[in-house]
Structure formats: C-alpha cells, structure tokens
Motif scaffolding. Structure first.
Motif, mmCIF file in Angstrom:
data_model
loop_
_atom_site.group_PDB
_atom_site.id
_atom_site.type_symbol
_atom_site.label_atom_id
_atom_site.label_comp_id
_atom_site.label_asym_id
_atom_site.label_seq_id
_atom_site.Cartn_x
_atom_site.Cartn_y
_atom_site.Cartn_z
ATOM 1 N N GLU A 50 37.102 -8.696 35.375
ATOM 2 C CA GLU A 50 35.858 -9.372 35.024
ATOM 3 C C GLU A 50 35.162 -9.930 36.270
ATOM 4 O O GLU A 50 33.945 -9.806 36.419
ATOM 5 N N GLN A 64 31.499 -8.787 37.630
ATOM 6 C CA GLN A 64 30.431 -9.779 37.777
ATOM 7 C C GLN A 64 29.798 -9.726 39.163
ATOM 8 O O GLN A 64 28.601 -9.949 39.297
ATOM 9 N N TYR A 72 28.896 -6.082 31.707
ATOM 10 C CA TYR A 72 28.414 -6.341 33.049
ATOM 11 C C TYR A 72 27.681 -5.190 33.732
ATOM 12 O O TYR A 72 26.955 -5.394 34.691
#
Length: 71
Positions: A15, A19, A67
């Motif tokens: 993650e 990002q 994302y």
C-alpha cells in the motif's frame, strides 16, 4: 501465524509503495526518473505476485485498483 503477520506487513508495504509510486514515470523525458519509476514498478509487481500466490488475490487487486490511475 507468523506467515499471516508477515503477509499483513507485506500488504502494508504494498500500500505504501502504491501510494508513493510515480504512475507517469514512463512519460518522463529524464532517463533517471524513468529508471527509478520502472524499478519501483517492478518491486510493486513482485510484491503483488508474492501476496497473490499466498492467497491475498482480492486484497492485492483492491489495493491496486484504489491507487493506480487509469493510465
């Protein structure tokens, strides 16, 4: 149990990478930024494969869809 903790850490790592990834690195005229973006994308892809192979397919796909822009 350790494998679950390890996979959860890898999901967090994925993650963070998603990002901060420069999704438009391929459009860069500067070879330095292109190489950096390509290396990070390869790292993301390897981590995604590892997680998917350990049963986290849905979680990985959801993170990627969250994302990644539609490039």
């Amino acid at each position: 149990m350790d494998n679950i903790i390890d996979m959860n850490e890898k999901l967090k790592q994925l993650e963070e990478l998603l990002q901060t990834h420069d999704w438009y690195y391929a459009m860069s005229d500067d070879n330095y930024y292109y190489k950096q973006g390509r290396q990070q994308f390869e790292k993301i892809w390897e981590l995604m494969d590892e997680l998917k192979n350990n049963g986290y397919f849905t979680e990985v796909e959801n993170l990627y869809d969250t994302y990644s822009p539609n490039v």
